[in-house]
Motif scaffolding. Structure first.
Motif, PDB file in Angstrom:
ATOM      1  N   HIS A 205       1.343  -1.154   4.136  1.00 18.13           N
ATOM      2  CA  HIS A 205       0.798  -2.494   4.367  1.00 18.13           C
ATOM      3  C   HIS A 205       1.161  -3.413   3.200  1.00 18.13           C
ATOM      4  O   HIS A 205       1.043  -3.018   2.042  1.00 18.13           O
TER       5      HIS A 205
ATOM      6  N   HIS B  34      -9.354  -2.660   2.204  1.00 18.36           N
ATOM      7  CA  HIS B  34      -8.286  -1.977   2.932  1.00 18.36           C
ATOM      8  C   HIS B  34      -8.334  -0.474   2.671  1.00 18.36           C
ATOM      9  O   HIS B  34      -8.302   0.340   3.588  1.00 18.36           O
TER      10      HIS B  34
ATOM     11  N   CYS C  85       0.844  -1.199   0.000  1.00 20.73           N
ATOM     12  CA  CYS C  85       0.000   0.000   0.000  1.00 20.73           C
ATOM     13  C   CYS C  85       0.878   1.247   0.000  1.00 20.73           C
ATOM     14  O   CYS C  85       1.740   1.398   0.870  1.00 20.73           O
TER      15      CYS C  85
ATOM     16  N   HIS D  60      -8.067   4.657   3.844  1.00 18.30           N
ATOM     17  CA  HIS D  60      -7.579   5.806   3.077  1.00 18.30           C
ATOM     18  C   HIS D  60      -8.625   6.493   2.216  1.00 18.30           C
ATOM     19  O   HIS D  60      -8.289   7.371   1.422  1.00 18.30           O
TER      20      HIS D  60
ATOM     21  N   GLU E 150       0.087   4.197   0.766  1.00 19.79           N
ATOM     22  CA  GLU E 150      -0.268   5.136   1.836  1.00 19.79           C
ATOM     23  C   GLU E 150       0.322   4.732   3.184  1.00 19.79           C
ATOM     24  O   GLU E 150       0.809   5.570   3.926  1.00 19.79           O
ATOM     25  N   CYS E 151       0.247   3.445   3.523  1.00 17.60           N
ATOM     26  CA  CYS E 151       0.638   3.028   4.871  1.00 17.60           C
ATOM     27  C   CYS E 151       1.705   1.935   4.889  1.00 17.60           C
ATOM     28  O   CYS E 151       2.177   1.553   5.948  1.00 17.60           O
TER      29      CYS E 151
HETATM   30 ZN    ZN Z   1      -2.831   1.302   3.389  1.00 17.68          ZN
END
Ligand code: ZN
Ligand code: ZN
Length: 60
Positions: free
Chosen positions: A23, A36, A18, A41, A20-21
């Motif tokens: 993951h 997710h 991911c 997000h 953004e994070c």
């Molecule tokens: Zn994420």
């Protein structure tokens, strides 16, 4: 071509990660990315826009 994953310098090799994070998705692709993204997000960027913004290499 550039996408969110390209911007974060995420490898085009699997596993998918991911942007953004960070993951890491289990399995051979983006399994569960929709749930997710919508859970974590969606406020930053709607899932549909995120998905459509992915480049060919990262989308596969
Ligand atoms: Zn994420
Ligand atoms: Zn990309």
């Amino acid at each position: 071509m550039s996408c969110k994953c390209c911007e974060k310098k995420i490898s085009i090799e699997r596993p998918r990660q991911c942007p953004e994070c960070g993951h890491i998705f289990q399995g051979n692709g983006w399994d569960g990315i929709d749930a997710h993204w919508r859970a974590k997000h969606e406020a930053v960027l709607p899932y549909k826009e995120f998905w459509e913004s992915l480049c060919k290499e990262h989308k596969s």
